[in-house]
Design a protein around this motif. Structure first.
Motif, PDB file in Angstrom:
ATOM      1  N   PHE A   1       1.247  -1.453   0.039  1.00  6.26           N
ATOM      2  CA  PHE A   1      -0.219  -0.290  -0.242  1.00  6.26           C
ATOM      3  C   PHE A   1       1.068   1.143  -0.131  1.00  6.26           C
ATOM      4  O   PHE A   1       1.402   0.914   1.045  1.00  6.26           O
ATOM      5  CB  PHE A   1      -0.572   0.062   1.080  1.00  6.26           C
ATOM      6  N   TRP A   2       0.532   1.920  -0.574  1.00  9.62           N
ATOM      7  CA  TRP A   2       1.775   3.099  -1.185  1.00  9.62           C
ATOM      8  C   TRP A   2       0.848   4.424  -1.472  1.00  9.62           C
ATOM      9  O   TRP A   2      -0.591   4.650  -2.168  1.00  9.62           O
ATOM     10  CB  TRP A   2       2.662   2.880  -1.894  1.00  9.62           C
ATOM     11  N   ALA A   3       1.508   5.862  -1.523  1.00  9.52           N
ATOM     12  CA  ALA A   3       0.954   6.598  -2.451  1.00  9.52           C
ATOM     13  C   ALA A   3       2.391   7.663  -2.748  1.00  9.52           C
ATOM     14  O   ALA A   3       3.003   7.334  -2.776  1.00  9.52           O
ATOM     15  CB  ALA A   3       0.419   7.956  -1.670  1.00  9.52           C
ATOM     16  N   GLY A   4       2.399   8.553  -4.298  1.00  7.85           N
ATOM     17  CA  GLY A   4       3.200   8.720  -4.599  1.00  7.85           C
ATOM     18  C   GLY A   4       3.643   9.883  -4.299  1.00  7.85           C
ATOM     19  O   GLY A   4       4.750  10.475  -3.829  1.00  7.85           O
ATOM     20  N   TRP A   5       2.730  10.519  -3.161  1.00  5.98           N
ATOM     21  CA  TRP A   5       3.537  11.645  -2.826  1.00  5.98           C
ATOM     22  C   TRP A   5       4.355  11.202  -1.278  1.00  5.98           C
ATOM     23  O   TRP A   5       5.219  12.095  -0.888  1.00  5.98           O
ATOM     24  CB  TRP A   5       2.497  12.864  -2.161  1.00  5.98           C
ATOM     25  N   CYS A   6       4.487   9.764  -1.077  1.00  7.38           N
ATOM     26  CA  CYS A   6       5.502   9.291   0.025  1.00  7.38           C
ATOM     27  C   CYS A   6       6.524   8.832   0.121  1.00  7.38           C
ATOM     28  O   CYS A   6       6.930   8.161  -0.227  1.00  7.38           O
ATOM     29  CB  CYS A   6       4.105   8.381   0.959  1.00  7.38           C
ATOM     30  N   GLY A   7       6.847   9.883   0.586  1.00  6.54           N
ATOM     31  CA  GLY A   7       8.804   8.736   0.282  1.00  6.54           C
ATOM     32  C   GLY A   7       9.339   7.989   0.854  1.00  6.54           C
ATOM     33  O   GLY A   7       9.977   7.400   0.151  1.00  6.54           O
ATOM     34  N   PRO A   8       8.891   7.663   2.351  1.00 10.28           N
ATOM     35  CA  PRO A   8       9.424   6.094   2.145  1.00 10.28           C
ATOM     36  C   PRO A   8       8.852   4.952   1.511  1.00 10.28           C
ATOM     37  O   PRO A   8       9.399   3.950   1.085  1.00 10.28           O
ATOM     38  CB  PRO A   8       8.840   5.749   3.641  1.00 10.28           C
ATOM     39  N   CYS A   9       7.530   5.983   0.746  1.00 12.33           N
ATOM     40  CA  CYS A   9       7.462   4.457  -0.245  1.00 12.33           C
ATOM     41  C   CYS A   9       7.787   4.264  -1.703  1.00 12.33           C
ATOM     42  O   CYS A   9       8.142   3.638  -1.965  1.00 12.33           O
ATOM     43  CB  CYS A   9       5.400   5.078  -0.413  1.00 12.33           C
ATOM     44  N   ARG A  10       8.261   5.619  -1.766  1.00 12.82           N
ATOM     45  CA  ARG A  10       9.409   5.784  -2.731  1.00 12.82           C
ATOM     46  C   ARG A  10      10.206   4.823  -2.741  1.00 12.82           C
ATOM     47  O   ARG A  10      11.073   4.202  -3.793  1.00 12.82           O
ATOM     48  CB  ARG A  10       9.446   6.977  -3.275  1.00 12.82           C
ATOM     49  N   MET A  11      11.310   4.938  -1.366  1.00 14.63           N
ATOM     50  CA  MET A  11      12.710   4.463  -0.650  1.00 14.63           C
ATOM     51  C   MET A  11      12.091   2.799  -0.980  1.00 14.63           C
ATOM     52  O   MET A  11      12.660   2.241  -1.451  1.00 14.63           O
ATOM     53  CB  MET A  11      12.432   5.200   0.218  1.00 14.63           C
ATOM     54  N   PHE A  12      10.840   2.236  -0.968  1.00 16.16           N
ATOM     55  CA  PHE A  12      10.778   1.076  -0.594  1.00 16.16           C
ATOM     56  C   PHE A  12      10.473   0.374  -1.483  1.00 16.16           C
ATOM     57  O   PHE A  12      10.607  -0.674  -2.120  1.00 16.16           O
ATOM     58  CB  PHE A  12       9.405   0.761   0.212  1.00 16.16           C
ATOM     59  N   GLY A  13       9.689   1.214  -3.295  1.00  9.86           N
ATOM     60  CA  GLY A  13       9.361   0.890  -3.875  1.00  9.86           C
ATOM     61  C   GLY A  13      10.258  -0.249  -5.380  1.00  9.86           C
ATOM     62  O   GLY A  13      10.604  -1.160  -4.836  1.00  9.86           O
ATOM     63  N   PRO A  14      11.482   0.148  -5.294  1.00 13.72           N
ATOM     64  CA  PRO A  14      12.915  -0.572  -5.241  1.00 13.72           C
ATOM     65  C   PRO A  14      12.951  -2.121  -4.658  1.00 13.72           C
ATOM     66  O   PRO A  14      13.295  -3.440  -5.033  1.00 13.72           O
ATOM     67  CB  PRO A  14      14.221   0.497  -5.318  1.00 13.72           C
TER      68      PRO A  14
END
Length: 122
Positions: free
Chosen positions: A25-38
């Motif tokens: 569960f993520w969102a484009g504005w979420c910094g930790p989400c963008r870090m977790f994606g890779p």
């Protein structure tokens, strides 16, 4: 395996057709989400027998609400239709691998028994 975008339209079908589904569960504005994606992508490539889904909580608010998501990133494991939440936050790669190993090792008859017992207590 690449990740799969999960929506209200395809969610149940993906779960029904898969033994294990991980859901980010993520969102484009979420910094930790963008870090977790890779991290999530790398682990998905090493586990081709598991479906790695992603739910954009902004676009799929009903799915996020159904899982009680109050902070992101958050990961759910769905094994044989039974959903279990991981601790919230961006998991390190090793922790995500450990979560997968735990999901693989579950005795699903025991899990279903606990779920059934919890349901009758309410």
């Amino acid at each position: 395996m690449a990740t799969v975008e999960l929506t209200g339209e395809n969610f149940q079908q993906v779960v029904d057709e898969s033994d294990i589904v991980l859901v980010d569960f993520w969102a484009g504005w979420c910094g930790p989400c963008r870090m977790f994606g890779p991290v999530y992508e790398r682990v998905s490539e090493r586990n081709p027998d598991i479906v790695f889904g992603k739910v954009d909580t902004e676009a799929q608010q009903e799915l996020a609400q159904a899982f009680g998501i109050s902070s992101i990133p958050a990961v759910a494991v769905i094994r044989e239709g039974v959903a279990m939440m991981a601790p919230p936050g961006a998991l390190p790669e090793r922790a995500l691998e450990d979560l997968i190993a735990q999901a693989r090792g579950l005795d699903m008859n025991e899990v279903r028994g606990r779920v059934d017992a919890a349901g009758t207590e309410q």
